[in-house]
Design an enzyme around this catalytic site. Sequence first.
Site, PDB file in Angstrom:
ATOM      1  N   ALA A 182      40.317  -5.286 -37.724  1.00  0.00           N
ATOM      2  CA  ALA A 182      42.741  -5.062 -37.049  1.00  0.00           C
ATOM      3  C   ALA A 182      43.204  -5.912 -36.639  1.00  0.00           C
ATOM      4  O   ALA A 182      42.398  -6.957 -37.079  1.00  0.00           O
ATOM      5  CB  ALA A 182      41.826  -3.816 -35.469  1.00  0.00           C
ATOM      6  N   ASP A 232      42.382  -3.254 -19.280  1.00  0.00           N
ATOM      7  CA  ASP A 232      42.761  -2.311 -20.617  1.00  0.00           C
ATOM      8  C   ASP A 232      41.679  -1.808 -20.884  1.00  0.00           C
ATOM      9  O   ASP A 232      41.720  -1.353 -22.260  1.00  0.00           O
ATOM     10  CB  ASP A 232      43.528  -3.699 -21.338  1.00  0.00           C
ATOM     11  CG  ASP A 232      44.236  -2.570 -22.641  1.00  0.00           C
ATOM     12  OD1 ASP A 232      45.030  -1.350 -22.503  1.00  0.00           O
ATOM     13  OD2 ASP A 232      44.244  -2.809 -24.185  1.00  0.00           O
TER      14      ASP A 232
END
Length: 554
Positions: A134, A290
């Site tokens: 990522a 988150d």
Amino acid sequence: MLEQPLQLPRFLNRYREIAQVLIKHGFGDLVDRLGLSSYLSLPRRWLRKEVPSRRSAPERVRLALEELGPTFIKLGQILSTRPDIVSPPYLLELGKLQDSVPPEKWERIKPCMEKELGKSLETLFADICTEPLAAASLAQVHVATLHDGTEVVIKVQRPDIERTIELDLAILHDLARLFQARTPLGRIYDLPAMAEDFAHTMSIELDYRYEGRCADRFRENFEREKYLHVPKVYWEFSTRRVLALERIEGIKIDQVEALTAAGYDPHDIAVKCAHFIIKEIFDDGFFHADPHPGNLVVMPGEVIGVIDFGMVGWLTHRDKMNLLRLYLGILQSNAETILDALVRLGATQREYNREGLLRDINRLLQKYTGMPLSDIRASVIINEFMTVAFRHRLSLPPSLWLLSKTLVIMEGVGLKLDPAFDIFAFSRPYIRQLKWQFLASDNWLPPVTKSLEDWSALLLKSPGLGLDVLQQLSDGELQVNLEVSNLDRAMMQADKIASRLAVSIVLAALIMALAYLIPNVANNTITQFLVAGAFVIVSGLGLRLLYSIFRSGV
């Protein structure tokens, strides 16, 4: 007014880049208002550039922030949790900010990792994948294998990102002072202080040791909970700019079809998510801020794996108590309870329109009166409350705004797993249990003990402080200016209090005297009867006086 906002010549290129991006997205008037056009010698025709009308102002703000890079993206993400500062349409748009950029070349990443870890990667790892798993604006993630065969993920900062952030933060400090001096926002908020807080937040986010410690804390908090797994931190391969975590794999929590195909029960997973959120908020006071579907995976055994601990929130014992009051006020549709909880949380300004705020809360509650709890969505209530918060400039601690965003994300995950799942009904027994826990001595005794200690310290210091004040008055070093409004009324009140005090003392003395006489008077029935009658009458007068004091409040 800021006389020289551009601190160093090396900032000029970045200032010009920022100004051009703002102008490109239709904010030339803002550039001109801040005085940047004169500092940067920008052509006037640039400032009048028209923008396609198909895009709203909030959308243009989001696009501008994304184009300006990591610092401004993070700023927008933080502002998306502050409905006391940003109006609802902008909040909605800032919540869509994307932090995805092309990965950095391995030829640049590898030297950074080796410099941080102090050894060659071939020595440290049996294998490392050069293609990132990522990539984001601040860092990217690579998969590696340790010499014992354990797979880990390595999060590494992009080269020179700290220098970029430092430059942007310096410019943001300048811009905050310009906004403070030249826009109406400066009359409402302390923008330079906000810029300072944001700089502090960024410094923490750039230190991966902090994220590692947060992961360790989560793992300790949930070590007895078999339904949740927090990855291990490999500290021997972690530094300020590099973080090595156990690699965990599974199905993303929002991929319901894949979960069902794997034999998992989405309802059970929704229940586990609810357990997770209630425990981390009310038990631990430390929550993952988150929890979007990319950070939650379902592992074998229907265990929820949690990753990415860069954004967390903290709640004090007092915060949890007030959140409980707020939650109960919502369940009971009691506007007074909700408002009192907001006041206790420090949300209201020193001077605020209590009746107006109470009216808006009542309107919000009336909208849901009689509606089954299973039909009420926390996300809808929070979004509507944000409109009220912006109107009345409610200023909750940042951690609580962060918590509201967390609840919205988790509710979305839960509804996708099980659209019929009722979080309110599920949480009721836990809330009742928490109410009793908060009444336990372990919770209220420490603050009471501290208060007693503070009062003791104050009483011990009072004589010395009093002498110091009297000495300063005697030496003429201290002046006292006393201004009394409504003096006549105050004097009448004082006279009333003094009269009641005098009558109370007399009645108390008579009651005590008559109580003493009753068993000690001569063996005379008439005398005893008179003394007992007088005792009853005086006691009745005392009770009447006490009742009148309680009724009048004086």
